[in-house]
Structure formats: structure tokens, C-alpha cells
Design an enzyme around this catalytic site. Sequence first.
Site, PDB file in Angstrom:
ATOM      1  N   GLU A   1       0.848  -1.194   0.000  1.00 45.73           N
ATOM      2  CA  GLU A   1       0.000   0.000   0.000  1.00 45.73           C
ATOM      3  C   GLU A   1       0.883   1.244   0.000  1.00 45.73           C
ATOM      4  O   GLU A   1       1.967   1.274   0.575  1.00 45.73           O
ATOM      5  CB  GLU A   1      -0.848  -0.040   1.270  1.00 45.73           C
ATOM      6  CG  GLU A   1      -1.709   1.176   1.528  1.00 45.73           C
ATOM      7  CD  GLU A   1      -2.396   1.130   2.889  1.00 45.73           C
ATOM      8  OE1 GLU A   1      -3.412   1.820   3.047  1.00 45.73           O
ATOM      9  OE2 GLU A   1      -1.921   0.405   3.805  1.00 45.73           O
TER      10      GLU A   1
ATOM     11  N   LYS B   1      -9.614   2.045  -1.774  1.00 46.21           N
ATOM     12  CA  LYS B   1      -9.803   1.466  -0.437  1.00 46.21           C
ATOM     13  C   LYS B   1     -11.150   1.884   0.150  1.00 46.21           C
ATOM     14  O   LYS B   1     -11.474   3.070   0.223  1.00 46.21           O
ATOM     15  CB  LYS B   1      -8.653   1.927   0.461  1.00 46.21           C
ATOM     16  CG  LYS B   1      -8.611   1.297   1.842  1.00 46.21           C
ATOM     17  CD  LYS B   1      -7.380   1.811   2.582  1.00 46.21           C
ATOM     18  CE  LYS B   1      -7.222   1.233   3.963  1.00 46.21           C
ATOM     19  NZ  LYS B   1      -6.030   1.796   4.654  1.00 46.21           N
TER      20      LYS B   1
ATOM     21  N   CYS C   1      -5.095  -3.288   3.196  1.00 46.23           N
ATOM     22  CA  CYS C   1      -4.751  -3.055   4.595  1.00 46.23           C
ATOM     23  C   CYS C   1      -5.946  -3.193   5.539  1.00 46.23           C
ATOM     24  O   CYS C   1      -6.380  -4.306   5.830  1.00 46.23           O
ATOM     25  CB  CYS C   1      -4.069  -1.695   4.724  1.00 46.23           C
ATOM     26  SG  CYS C   1      -3.086  -1.515   6.245  1.00 46.23           S
TER      27      CYS C   1
END
Length: 255
Positions: free
Chosen positions: A40, A109, A146
Site C-alpha cells: 500500500e 480502499k 490493509c
Amino acid sequence: MRSPLRVALVQEAAGLDPAANRARLAELVPAGADLVVLPEAFARDFGEAGSDVSTYAEPVDGPFAAEVARVAAERGTTVVAGMFEAGPDPARPYNTLVARGAAEAAYRKVHLYDSFGYRESERLAAGEVEPVVVEVAGTRVGLMTCYDLRFPELARLLVDHGAEVIVVPAAWVAGERKVDHWRTLVRARAIENTVFVLACGQPGPRYSGHSMVVDPLGDVLAEAGEGADVLRAELVPEVLEQARRTNPSLANRRL
């Protein structure tokens, strides 16, 4: 019979200079893999907690993604890496994964890291809940980032859209219990969905490292330590098929 998917996870730290990070792609992306995963925010690290990263946001056809595509083409692979993407609100870009090479996609995300004392939503915008699944060398690969790992419903949504592999680039902040949570959640997402999981994090000391390749029954095929590393593995389709015969939880679910 499908061939195994050859994968490489590059556990490397992103710096604060986007040009330097772009320049490193050519040396970091290995040859001989169908799919290469970087962490990321590899285009430019988050910086100090709460930093304004909006000035480092780029379009998904900007300099970082273009270099990812160039290196992927040069290596004959597909590369997944994280960046900050310019969005409708100039002050709050997206935290985006780009896939370039034999497959092309962008994933924004969904779950922002408003946890453990952080407030990612103050600096970044969340993406829409739209599962992103691409095909790489005949294998269906789903993307998440994540903190998304803590939300099993997103992994299940990817599997419902055909994912056989879930890729999780991360910058998993180091701290008490964090490696234990990471390892537990990576294996849980693999086991409950009977999929391979490729979890690629930035290294210590700021982040947790411990990038992992986990198979559909939860066996760890490869794991890094805290420092920089490259993991390689082959994902065998028959292993997934056997796992789903042994543990048919997807077929047996009632909700």
C-alpha cells in the site's frame, strides 16, 4: 488443467519522494512471476501520522501508474501497487491500488483506518463498495487494502464475484498485538473463504512486515520477517479445488 500462478510479494518501504519510488520499481519488480504485489502507498509513503498527502495524488493514468505499466510489460507480468489517487475532493484523495500489465484495474480502499488512534478519513476519501476482481494467467484475483482485512464481508464479496486469490497490499502500522492480528486475520480470510491470500506489507520498524502467502486451508506457504524481503510461491489450482471439497463452507452457508 491450469498452470500454477507464480507470485512474488515485494516487502519494501516506500519513501517520501515519489520520483525515487517510481525509479525503484524497475529494480524491485522481479522477473519470472505472473503476479507481483507491492505494498500500500508505495508511490509515496503516508509520512507522519495525519499528514496532508493531497499534493502527492495522481490520476490512475499518471506517472506512477504509467511506470508500473511499463515495468510490468518489461517483465511480462501483472503488478499491483498502492498510490494516492486524485478524486473529486482535492483535499482528500483516494487510497488506490493499481493493477497494470496482463490485467488492468484500480481499487479504491473502502475502509479507512480510523482505528488505533489514527484518522485516515480526515485526509483520504473512501471508495465505493465495488468489488474489483481481475483475471491473471487464468486465475481470478480480488483486490483489497490493509484495514479492509478486518472486514470479512468484503473478502466474501470478492469471493462471490469469483475471486480465487485475494491480494492485500498494506502499510500495517507496528505496535502491540499488531503482528498477531495481521497473521490471524490473513489466515482467517483464507480459511473462511477457501482462497489463497497474498498479504504484502511495508517492513519495519514503522510497519509490521510479515508479508504472507496463505493457502485455502490456512497453511502458510511463505512468510517474511520484519525487514525488506521478496517472497515467491506457486499457487496450484488443484489445491484450491481440494480445499473446497474438504471444507465446502461456501456451499454450506445459509446466510
